[in-house]
Design an enzyme around this catalytic site. Structure first.
Site, short mmCIF file in Angstrom:
data_model
loop_
_atom_site.label_atom_id
_atom_site.label_comp_id
_atom_site.label_asym_id
_atom_site.label_seq_id
_atom_site.Cartn_x
_atom_site.Cartn_y
_atom_site.Cartn_z
N ASP A 192 -26.63 72.96 133.43
CA ASP A 192 -27.61 73.38 132.43
C ASP A 192 -28.48 72.21 132.01
OD1 ASP A 192 -26.80 72.27 129.48
OD2 ASP A 192 -25.04 72.46 130.77
N ILE A 219 -25.85 63.96 137.19
CA ILE A 219 -25.40 65.01 138.11
C ILE A 219 -25.71 64.64 139.55
CG2 ILE A 219 -27.54 66.33 137.78
CD1 ILE A 219 -24.01 67.61 138.78
N GLY A 274 -23.05 67.58 130.27
CA GLY A 274 -23.67 68.80 130.79
C GLY A 274 -24.21 68.55 132.18
N GLU A 275 -25.30 69.26 132.52
CA GLU A 275 -25.98 69.13 133.81
C GLU A 275 -25.16 69.68 134.98
OE1 GLU A 275 -27.04 65.06 134.54
OE2 GLU A 275 -28.11 64.83 132.63
N GLY A 276 -23.87 69.96 134.76
CA GLY A 276 -22.98 70.32 135.87
C GLY A 276 -22.12 69.16 136.31
#
Length: 367
Positions: A189, A110, A331-333
């Site tokens: 997240d 991210i 994930g992570e954005g």
């Protein structure tokens, strides 16, 4: 800042309701003006397709023909899950905290994509099992910690209803805190075990089978995958989440970071800020947010379609078409950070048309 979140409002339902009353649909007049300006482009009618639709949406969200999107921010909500004790993830829960340090040090996926998109990254501890107070004291992360992770939802509810409300409220407060310095939010997240929680949420809301919805998360092999599905069946059977009551679903089979994402989305919408929703976990939070207040949907931009099996069902339920489909599942954005580039392109098209229109220069659409 205390290690565990303390509510700032004594009556949380009243606080939520007051926030909901600040959320309105997109401005139809500004949408119409944006559409009229885009129709002046010299090209076949609406030839830029979804990009033009996005430009109209951004105008409606922000009430502006020049939607502000320069100050971009990815908010990563962090929470651990007691259900990891059931062996539903390839990695132990300790990895959650390890990744938080990676975010802070700028070494995660991210961080790379956020730098490329010129976006800030903000990390919020909603419920990490490991003490992160040193990072809070150093001003590197925000603490809204409800508790050290949820309970094992394979044995009973993940959290109390009160804590579910507290967690949503905490997410709203993060949005309120950051709104003055943010034009557009993105959700992120981190929480080992959160694909299990998200799958349970989408199963509760859609009624689709676990076989239809369950993905391999962090890369489970066949035996681990079948075990995860059996655990999910048990979770739903034991908890019986009520699809008509979003807080019941969240409390029984959700996670603190998922609740925080829901609150962030609600708070952003209350401040008329667009929210780029990342992948599977973020969409679980978006489902909760939309169930709590349907007008929230008007402020959502779905970044991408994850390879997680249940993600398409989530986006269909929300009514949100993804901008990208790149088979991502980190994930992570990360997907949301990548989608910031598409958002900026949409605004550039609209802004250049607006500039020409104001100068008295117009084009003729090609039939």
């Amino acid at each position: 800042m205390p290690s565990t979140y303390k509510p700032s409002k004594p009556n949380h339902v009243d606080f939520l309701e007051a926030t909901f009353r600040r959320i309105f649909p997109q401005d139809t007049d500004v949408r119409a003006q944006a559409k009229a300006r885009l129709e002046q482009l010299t090209m076949p009618y609406w030839a830029l397709g979804d990009l033009m639709d996005l430009a109209v949406d951004l105008s409606g969200m922000t009430r502006s023909l020049r939607p502000p999107v320069q100050r971009k921010r990815v908010v990563i909500m962090v929470g651990d899950h007691g259900v990891t004790a059931e062996g539903v993830s390839k990695f132990p829960s300790e990895v959650t905290a390890q990744m938080v340090y990676n975010f802070v040090n700028g070494g995660a996926g991210i961080n790379a994509l956020a730098r490329q998109a010129r976006a800030e990254v903000t990390v919020v501890d909603m419920g990490c099992a490991i003490d992160l107070s040193a990072l809070v004291t150093a001003g590197k992360i925000i603490s809204k910690k409800i508790g050290p992770g949820t309970a094992n939802m394979a044995l009973g509810p993940a959290m109390t209803r009160t804590n579910a409300v507290l967690a949503v409220e905490a997410g709203i407060e993060v949005a309120e805190q950051l709104a003055s310095e943010t034009d557009i939010f993105a959700t992120g997240d981190m929480g080992i075990g959160n694909t299990t929680a998200s799958t349970a949420i989408v199963a509760a809301f859609t009624g689709k089978s676990i076989d239809e919805l369950t993905g391999r998360g962090t890369g489970l092999d066949d035996a681990q995958f079948e075990h995860k599905k059996k655990v999910l069946e048990r979770i739903l059977q034991i908890n019986k989440p009520d699809a008509k009551d979003s807080l019941d679903v969240l409390a029984k089979v959700g996670g603190y970071e998922i609740a925080g994402i829901a609150g962030l989305i609600i708070g952003a919408a209350a401040n008329r800020k667009p929210v780029v929703v990342d992948g599977f976990i973020s969409s679980a939070g978006a489902m909760i947010a939309c169930k709590l207040e349907p007008f929230v949907r008007d402020y959502l931009i779905c970044a991408h379609r994850s390879v997680e099996q249940g993600h398409a069902a989530m986006q269909e339920k929300i009514g949100c078409k993804p901008l990208l489909d790149l088979k991502m599942r980190l994930g992570e954005g990360t997907g949301a950070a990548l989608a910031f580039n598409v958002v900026e392109a949409a605004v550039a098209v609209l802004t250049e048309v607006a500039t020409f229109a104001e100068a008295g220069v117009t084009g003729t659409p090609v039939s």
